[in-house]
Write an enzyme that holds these catalytic residues in place. Structure first.
Site, PDB file in Angstrom:
ATOM      1  N   CYS A  85       3.214  98.612  31.734  1.00 38.98           N
ATOM      2  CA  CYS A  85       1.854  98.644  32.272  1.00 38.98           C
ATOM      3  C   CYS A  85       1.470 100.069  32.676  1.00 38.98           C
ATOM      4  O   CYS A  85       1.227 100.910  31.827  1.00 38.98           O
ATOM      5  CB  CYS A  85       1.723  97.645  33.417  1.00 38.98           C
ATOM      6  SG  CYS A  85       0.005  97.264  33.864  1.00 38.98           S
ATOM      7  N   HIS A 194       4.381  92.431  31.576  1.00 39.98           N
ATOM      8  CA  HIS A 194       5.447  92.691  32.550  1.00 39.98           C
ATOM      9  C   HIS A 194       6.666  91.793  32.322  1.00 39.98           C
ATOM     10  O   HIS A 194       6.746  90.702  32.906  1.00 39.98           O
ATOM     11  CB  HIS A 194       4.915  92.434  33.961  1.00 39.98           C
ATOM     12  CG  HIS A 194       3.943  93.456  34.449  1.00 39.98           C
ATOM     13  ND1 HIS A 194       4.294  94.475  35.302  1.00 39.98           N
ATOM     14  CD2 HIS A 194       2.617  93.615  34.197  1.00 39.98           C
ATOM     15  CE1 HIS A 194       3.228  95.217  35.578  1.00 39.98           C
ATOM     16  NE2 HIS A 194       2.202  94.715  34.915  1.00 39.98           N
ATOM     17  N   GLU A 196       9.524  92.114  33.617  1.00 31.30           N
ATOM     18  CA  GLU A 196      10.301  91.983  34.858  1.00 31.30           C
ATOM     19  C   GLU A 196       9.858  90.798  35.695  1.00 31.30           C
ATOM     20  O   GLU A 196      10.579  90.378  36.600  1.00 31.30           O
ATOM     21  CB  GLU A 196      10.218  93.283  35.681  1.00 31.30           C
ATOM     22  CG  GLU A 196       8.933  93.511  36.442  1.00 31.30           C
ATOM     23  CD  GLU A 196       7.803  94.086  35.599  1.00 31.30           C
ATOM     24  OE1 GLU A 196       6.813  94.550  36.190  1.00 31.30           O
ATOM     25  OE2 GLU A 196       7.901  94.055  34.351  1.00 31.30           O
TER      26      GLU A 196
END
Length: 222
Positions: A85, A194, A196
């Site tokens: 991002c 994302h 994560e």
């Protein structure tokens, strides 16, 4: 492996990235934007957020952080670098990746679970996936539209540098539905969604993002 996660003023997802590194079986090393020492890490993650408040342009000020001098040099030596991002925006501003990220075409912030297709599984960050694998991970951005001139887009397509592509409705107007790209060598990856936030079943979109972190064990850095 030791994976450095850089914190810039305004980073939001650095702790999440560190946690995902641990889920991937690695040791997370916290790096600060003012560092001149990468502390012996084997790979680097530039996390999401609003570095330096996104003043001027997203990632434009972070590109001049002292740590980025070291990151750029390490990337040019072949060290794996992942920008997520805002980190993707920093990589483009640093000219480690081509193109730019601009404001979403609908002018609204988007936050949702997003389907992607993995187009390139030959990088240190994607080798855990099958080529063409369809995954769902979190997307959250206001300036996530990837743009480049036609010649650059054709080169990215022709040389297999499109890493991932949006499936379904394009969430931000990215040209050719591009969600992530890689450099020609394959060690530097930028991804707007994302991973994560998708590393465990308890929270988020599931575990489809975990492969970005386990790939560092399975991939080749040559």
């Amino acid at each position: 492996m030791k994976v450095g996660v850089v914190t810039f003023p305004g980073s939001l997802d650095d702790v999440d990235a560190q946690r995902a590194v641990g889920f991937g079986g690695h040791e997370a090393v916290a790096l600060w934007h003012g560092d001149h020492d990468l502390r012996g890490v084997d790979a680097i993650i530039l996390p999401g957020g609003f570095s330096y408040g996104d003043y001027l342009r997203c990632g434009a000020l972070s590109r001049f952080s002292p740590v980025m001098t070291e990151v750029i040099a390490a990337a040019e030596r072949g060290m794996p670098v992942l920008g997520i991002c805002n980190g993707f925006q920093v990589l483009c501003e640093s000219h480690l990746l081509p193109g730019a990220l601009i404001r979403n075409d609908h002018r609204k912030f988007v936050c949702r679970d997003q389907r992607l297709r993995i187009e390139n599984n030959r990088t240190p960050w994607t080798s855990a996936y099958a080529e063409g694998a369809e995954v769902t991970i979190v997307l959250k951005n206001g300036e996530g539209g990837f743009v480049a001139d036609e010649a650059t887009l054709d080169r990215l397509e022709g040389e297999g540098q499109v890493l991932a592509r949006y499936l379904g409705d394009n969430p931000n107007g990215s040209l050719r539905d591009i969600a992530g790209i890689t450099n020609a060598r394959g060690n530097v990856v930028g991804l707007m969604p994302h991973p994560e936030h998708a590393v465990e079943d308890l929270t988020g979109a599931g575990t489809d993002g975990l492969g970005f972190f386990t790939s560092l064990v399975e991939g080749s850095f040559a």
